[in-house]
Scaffold this motif. Structure first.
Motif, PDB file in Angstrom:
ATOM      1  N   GLN A 273       0.846  -1.190   0.000  1.00 53.50           N
ATOM      2  CA  GLN A 273       0.000   0.000   0.000  1.00 53.50           C
ATOM      3  C   GLN A 273       0.885   1.245   0.000  1.00 53.50           C
ATOM      4  N   HIS A 307      -2.647  -6.151   1.522  1.00 57.16           N
ATOM      5  CA  HIS A 307      -2.278  -5.546   0.246  1.00 57.16           C
ATOM      6  C   HIS A 307      -3.260  -5.964  -0.843  1.00 57.16           C
ATOM      7  N   ASP A 308      -3.096  -5.364  -2.032  1.00 57.72           N
ATOM      8  CA  ASP A 308      -4.006  -5.621  -3.148  1.00 57.72           C
ATOM      9  C   ASP A 308      -3.240  -6.045  -4.401  1.00 57.72           C
TER      10      ASP A 308
END
Length: 329
Positions: A273, A307-308
């Protein structure tokens, strides 16, 4: 330090430099522009920062980079931080390195209180190693690893799984680590920074790698944790541990106990991020660490759940603009 999701933060990954003597294809572009040296925290500031985190509950400290051992004077800092281990204020002081400087530094690391290190080694083939690192000499790294072992350091090998490059060598790495007495952790490539290439071309899911390994090796699940994101198995034939770090196929965020601080004093509560807190300003605001500690606690209070990271046909570009060497490995 407890984040909003009940996770206790006990692990700090502290970058001491963004510079590296290699140019690994999954980490950075070939023509990297590094930070001006004047932007980096001094060794004294890095020590003061580490001390603040220790007072707030950190029990494990890992020095990262770039390549930490290329920072001038780094052994002086490591010796001072090692005193916290001897005094029982720190459970472990360790570092992640590419191994190029270990032949010179291994004995001093052991004397300073370092007991184990992670070494990034993606291939045992000299030509493939040079292709991945762009400049690297495999013999130099293997000599460094041998010096670390001779100095009494436990060595764990980290290898990034790269489609079409290292996927055919994983068996060799497992066997070699067994022969040498090293544990091994395989890592999926992470979509950080522009690397002069397509991330999807590199991405090799570790669930596929594990299925391949199970055709030759007996992988027995383990419940042990090193305090990091890896999930481990025991390789029956070698007697060593094999870890899988899977930021893409299987998130490890639920058990995250760590934060990262860059060499310029930026605290990232999550690798994946952009949320960050500047620690350099409170660090330089005066002799008291009150402002610094408040800034750290504020960052922990806003640590995200996870997170992504995504890599697929629709997500070929990096998830974040910053490179891995900037954040710290």
């Amino acid at each position: 330090m407890i984040d909003p999701f009940g996770r206790t933060i006990t692990y700090l990954r502290l970058s001491v430099t963004d510079r590296c003597d290699l140019r690994c294809v999954y980490c950075m572009s070939e023509d990297m522009e590094f930070l001006p040296k004047a932007d980096l925290l001094s060794l004294e500031e890095l020590e003061r920062l580490a001390d603040a985190f220790l007072r707030l509950g950190v029990r494990k400290l890992r020095l990262t980079g770039g390549e930490p051992l290329v920072r001038r004077g780094i052994m002086d800092l490591i010796k001072r931080l090692g005193k916290h281990v001897a005094a029982g204020r720190l459970d472990e002081l360790t570092l992640t390195t590419n191994g190029t400087q270990l032949a010179v530094c291994a004995e001093d690391l052991a004397k300073a209180g370092v007991r184990r290190i992670n070494v990034s080694l993606d291939s045992l083939d000299p030509a493939v190693f040079r292709r991945i690192t762009r400049t690297g000499d495999l013999k130099k790294v293997l000599t460094g690893i041998a010096a670390a072992k001779a100095a009494g350091l436990m060595v764990k090998i980290n290898a990034v799984a790269l489609k079409g490059i290292t996927e055919y060598e994983v068996d060799c790495l497992v066997a070699w680590c067994g022969e040498q007495g090293h544990d091994l952790t395989l890592i999926e490539t992470m979509p950080l920074g522009d690397i002069d290439g397509d991330r999807l071309d590199q991405y090799l899911p570790l669930d596929a790698v594990r299925r391949h390994l199970e055709q030759r090796w007996t992988l027995e699940p383990l419940t042990v944790s090193s305090g990091g994101p890896a999930r481990y198995v025991h390789v029956a034939e070698t007697g060593r541990k094999l870890g899988f770090i899977t930021p893409l196929t299987e998130h490890f965020c639920a058990s995250c106990n760590r934060v990262r601080v860059t060499c310029t004093g930026t605290l990232y509560p999550c690798l994946g991020q952009e949320d960050a807190v500047d620690l350099r300003a409170p660090l330089r605001a005066g002799e008291s660490d009150a402002l610094l500690e408040r800034a750290i606690m504020a960052a922990i209070d806003h640590k995200p759940e996870g997170h992504d990271f995504i890599i697929d046909e629709n997500h070929r570009r990096p998830a974040l603009s910053r490179h891995m060497n900037t954040t710290g490995g």
